[in-house]
Design a protein around this motif. Structure first.
Motif, PDB file in Angstrom:
ATOM      1  N   LYS A   1       0.819  -1.203   0.000  1.00 47.66           N
ATOM      2  CA  LYS A   1       0.000   0.000   0.000  1.00 47.66           C
ATOM      3  C   LYS A   1       0.856   1.258   0.000  1.00 47.66           C
ATOM      4  CE  LYS A   1      -0.878  -0.120   4.956  1.00 47.66           C
ATOM      5  NZ  LYS A   1      -1.913  -0.185   5.973  1.00 47.66           N
ATOM      6  N   HIS A   2       0.269   2.321  -0.492  1.00 45.11           N
ATOM      7  CA  HIS A   2       0.882   3.642  -0.482  1.00 45.11           C
ATOM      8  C   HIS A   2       0.851   4.150   0.962  1.00 45.11           C
ATOM      9  CE1 HIS A   2       0.979   8.029  -1.657  1.00 45.11           C
ATOM     10  NE2 HIS A   2       1.939   7.512  -2.400  1.00 45.11           N
ATOM     11  N   PRO A   3       1.741   5.035   1.347  1.00 44.20           N
ATOM     12  CA  PRO A   3       1.715   5.535   2.732  1.00 44.20           C
ATOM     13  C   PRO A   3       0.372   6.111   3.190  1.00 44.20           C
ATOM     14  CG  PRO A   3       3.764   6.165   1.700  1.00 44.20           C
ATOM     15  CD  PRO A   3       2.917   5.519   0.629  1.00 44.20           C
ATOM     16  N   CYS A   4      -0.471   6.540   2.242  1.00 44.43           N
ATOM     17  CA  CYS A   4      -1.790   7.066   2.628  1.00 44.43           C
ATOM     18  C   CYS A   4      -2.767   5.940   2.966  1.00 44.43           C
ATOM     19  CB  CYS A   4      -2.365   7.949   1.519  1.00 44.43           C
ATOM     20  SG  CYS A   4      -2.946   7.043   0.085  1.00 44.43           S
ATOM     21  N   GLY A   5      -2.413   4.687   2.629  1.00 44.30           N
ATOM     22  CA  GLY A   5      -3.256   3.547   2.955  1.00 44.30           C
ATOM     23  C   GLY A   5      -3.983   2.934   1.770  1.00 44.30           C
TER      24      GLY A   5
ATOM     25  N   PHE B   1      -4.371   0.998  -1.889  1.00 44.54           N
ATOM     26  CA  PHE B   1      -3.683  -0.011  -2.691  1.00 44.54           C
ATOM     27  C   PHE B   1      -3.880   0.232  -4.185  1.00 44.54           C
ATOM     28  CE2 PHE B   1      -4.063  -2.365   1.295  1.00 44.54           C
ATOM     29  CZ  PHE B   1      -2.862  -3.044   1.347  1.00 44.54           C
ATOM     30  N   GLU B   2      -4.770   1.175  -4.565  1.00 43.23           N
ATOM     31  CA  GLU B   2      -5.134   1.343  -5.970  1.00 43.23           C
ATOM     32  C   GLU B   2      -4.494   2.575  -6.594  1.00 43.23           C
ATOM     33  OE1 GLU B   2      -9.375   1.121  -6.375  1.00 43.23           O
ATOM     34  OE2 GLU B   2      -9.373  -1.015  -5.898  1.00 43.23           O
ATOM     35  N   PHE B   3      -4.062   2.392  -7.858  1.00 40.31           N
ATOM     36  CA  PHE B   3      -3.426   3.448  -8.633  1.00 40.31           C
ATOM     37  C   PHE B   3      -3.996   3.453 -10.038  1.00 40.31           C
ATOM     38  CE2 PHE B   3      -0.489   2.437  -5.296  1.00 40.31           C
ATOM     39  CZ  PHE B   3       0.184   3.618  -5.003  1.00 40.31           C
ATOM     40  N   VAL B   4      -3.961   4.607 -10.694  1.00 38.17           N
ATOM     41  CA  VAL B   4      -4.386   4.748 -12.084  1.00 38.17           C
ATOM     42  C   VAL B   4      -3.153   5.033 -12.925  1.00 38.17           C
ATOM     43  CG1 VAL B   4      -5.763   6.134 -13.692  1.00 38.17           C
ATOM     44  CG2 VAL B   4      -6.654   5.603 -11.431  1.00 38.17           C
ATOM     45  N   VAL B   5      -3.051   4.389 -14.086  1.00 42.05           N
ATOM     46  CA  VAL B   5      -1.901   4.566 -14.974  1.00 42.05           C
ATOM     47  C   VAL B   5      -2.064   5.857 -15.772  1.00 42.05           C
ATOM     48  CG1 VAL B   5      -0.598   3.573 -16.889  1.00 42.05           C
ATOM     49  CG2 VAL B   5      -1.612   2.074 -15.170  1.00 42.05           C
TER      50      VAL B   5
ATOM     51  N   ILE C   1       2.125   6.528 -12.345  1.00 43.71           N
ATOM     52  CA  ILE C   1       0.850   6.123 -11.766  1.00 43.71           C
ATOM     53  C   ILE C   1       0.417   7.135 -10.708  1.00 43.71           C
ATOM     54  CG2 ILE C   1       1.112   3.668 -12.263  1.00 43.71           C
ATOM     55  CD1 ILE C   1       2.145   3.231  -9.447  1.00 43.71           C
ATOM     56  N   GLN C   2      -0.890   7.263 -10.531  1.00 50.54           N
ATOM     57  CA  GLN C   2      -1.439   8.204  -9.557  1.00 50.54           C
ATOM     58  C   GLN C   2      -2.235   7.444  -8.512  1.00 50.54           C
ATOM     59  OE1 GLN C   2      -4.188  11.080 -11.154  1.00 50.54           O
ATOM     60  NE2 GLN C   2      -3.786  12.485  -9.480  1.00 50.54           N
ATOM     61  N   CYS C   3      -1.955   7.714  -7.254  1.00 51.08           N
ATOM     62  CA  CYS C   3      -2.669   7.093  -6.146  1.00 51.08           C
ATOM     63  C   CYS C   3      -4.113   7.574  -6.147  1.00 51.08           C
ATOM     64  CB  CYS C   3      -1.986   7.462  -4.829  1.00 51.08           C
ATOM     65  SG  CYS C   3      -2.828   6.820  -3.373  1.00 51.08           S
ATOM     66  N   THR C   4      -5.065   6.632  -6.018  1.00 45.44           N
ATOM     67  CA  THR C   4      -6.475   7.021  -5.993  1.00 45.44           C
ATOM     68  C   THR C   4      -6.879   7.553  -4.619  1.00 45.44           C
ATOM     69  OG1 THR C   4      -7.153   4.768  -5.472  1.00 45.44           O
ATOM     70  CG2 THR C   4      -7.137   5.392  -7.796  1.00 45.44           C
ATOM     71  N   GLY C   5      -6.057   7.317  -3.602  1.00 43.28           N
ATOM     72  CA  GLY C   5      -6.372   7.793  -2.253  1.00 43.28           C
ATOM     73  C   GLY C   5      -6.034   9.255  -2.037  1.00 43.28           C
TER      74      GLY C   5
ATOM     75  N   CYS D   1       7.313  -1.941 -11.284  1.00 43.05           N
ATOM     76  CA  CYS D   1       5.859  -1.770 -11.233  1.00 43.05           C
ATOM     77  C   CYS D   1       5.147  -3.089 -11.544  1.00 43.05           C
ATOM     78  CB  CYS D   1       5.436  -0.685 -12.220  1.00 43.05           C
ATOM     79  SG  CYS D   1       3.707  -0.229 -12.085  1.00 43.05           S
ATOM     80  N   GLU D   2       5.566  -3.783 -12.619  1.00 46.87           N
ATOM     81  CA  GLU D   2       4.912  -5.045 -12.982  1.00 46.87           C
ATOM     82  C   GLU D   2       5.074  -6.107 -11.908  1.00 46.87           C
ATOM     83  OE1 GLU D   2       6.392  -6.096 -16.860  1.00 46.87           O
ATOM     84  OE2 GLU D   2       4.829  -4.922 -17.854  1.00 46.87           O
ATOM     85  N   LYS D   3       6.201  -6.090 -11.214  1.00 47.30           N
ATOM     86  CA  LYS D   3       6.449  -7.066 -10.153  1.00 47.30           C
ATOM     87  C   LYS D   3       5.506  -6.854  -8.972  1.00 47.30           C
ATOM     88  CE  LYS D   3       9.923  -6.748  -7.285  1.00 47.30           C
ATOM     89  NZ  LYS D   3      11.257  -6.604  -6.741  1.00 47.30           N
ATOM     90  N   ASN D   4       5.113  -5.607  -8.733  1.00 45.51           N
ATOM     91  CA  ASN D   4       4.301  -5.286  -7.562  1.00 45.51           C
ATOM     92  C   ASN D   4       2.798  -5.224  -7.830  1.00 45.51           C
ATOM     93  OD1 ASN D   4       6.346  -5.061  -5.572  1.00 45.51           O
ATOM     94  ND2 ASN D   4       7.015  -3.172  -6.561  1.00 45.51           N
ATOM     95  N   ILE D   5       2.369  -5.549  -9.053  1.00 48.92           N
ATOM     96  CA  ILE D   5       0.934  -5.523  -9.361  1.00 48.92           C
ATOM     97  C   ILE D   5       0.270  -6.800  -8.845  1.00 48.92           C
ATOM     98  CG2 ILE D   5      -0.776  -5.577 -11.210  1.00 48.92           C
ATOM     99  CD1 ILE D   5       1.181  -3.875 -12.862  1.00 48.92           C
ATOM    100  N   LYS D   6      -0.806  -6.615  -8.094  1.00 46.66           N
ATOM    101  CA  LYS D   6      -1.568  -7.757  -7.582  1.00 46.66           C
ATOM    102  C   LYS D   6      -2.731  -8.065  -8.524  1.00 46.66           C
ATOM    103  CE  LYS D   6      -3.758  -9.312  -3.311  1.00 46.66           C
ATOM    104  NZ  LYS D   6      -4.054  -8.928  -1.921  1.00 46.66           N
TER     105      LYS D   6
END
Length: 69
Positions: A14-18, A20-24, A33-37, A49-54
């Protein structure tokens, strides 16, 4: 992995803001990528980036013209 601009990614960490989702925003050798939070923009090398995509949530794509008379 076929990742395009506008796709939503769920990351393993997760991003430090909490969030888990990002937009390309940009795809190529590097991903932007931009954090949606919180809205912060992050630039990562493609390999990291590809290694860390769930999970990938692709945008619906328009397909080419389908046959027709």
């Amino acid at each position: 992995m076929d990742i395009r601009v506008g796709d939503k990614l769920q990351m393993k960490k997760k991003h430090p803001c909490g969030s888990f989702e990002f937009v390309v925003l940009r795809a190529g050798m590097d991903f932007k990528i931009q954090c949606t939070g919180c809205g912060r923009v992050v630039e990562l090398p493609r390999s990291k980036c590809e290694k860390n995509i769930k999970k990938l949530f692709p945008l619906p794509r328009e397909e080419g013209p389908q046959g027709g008379s």
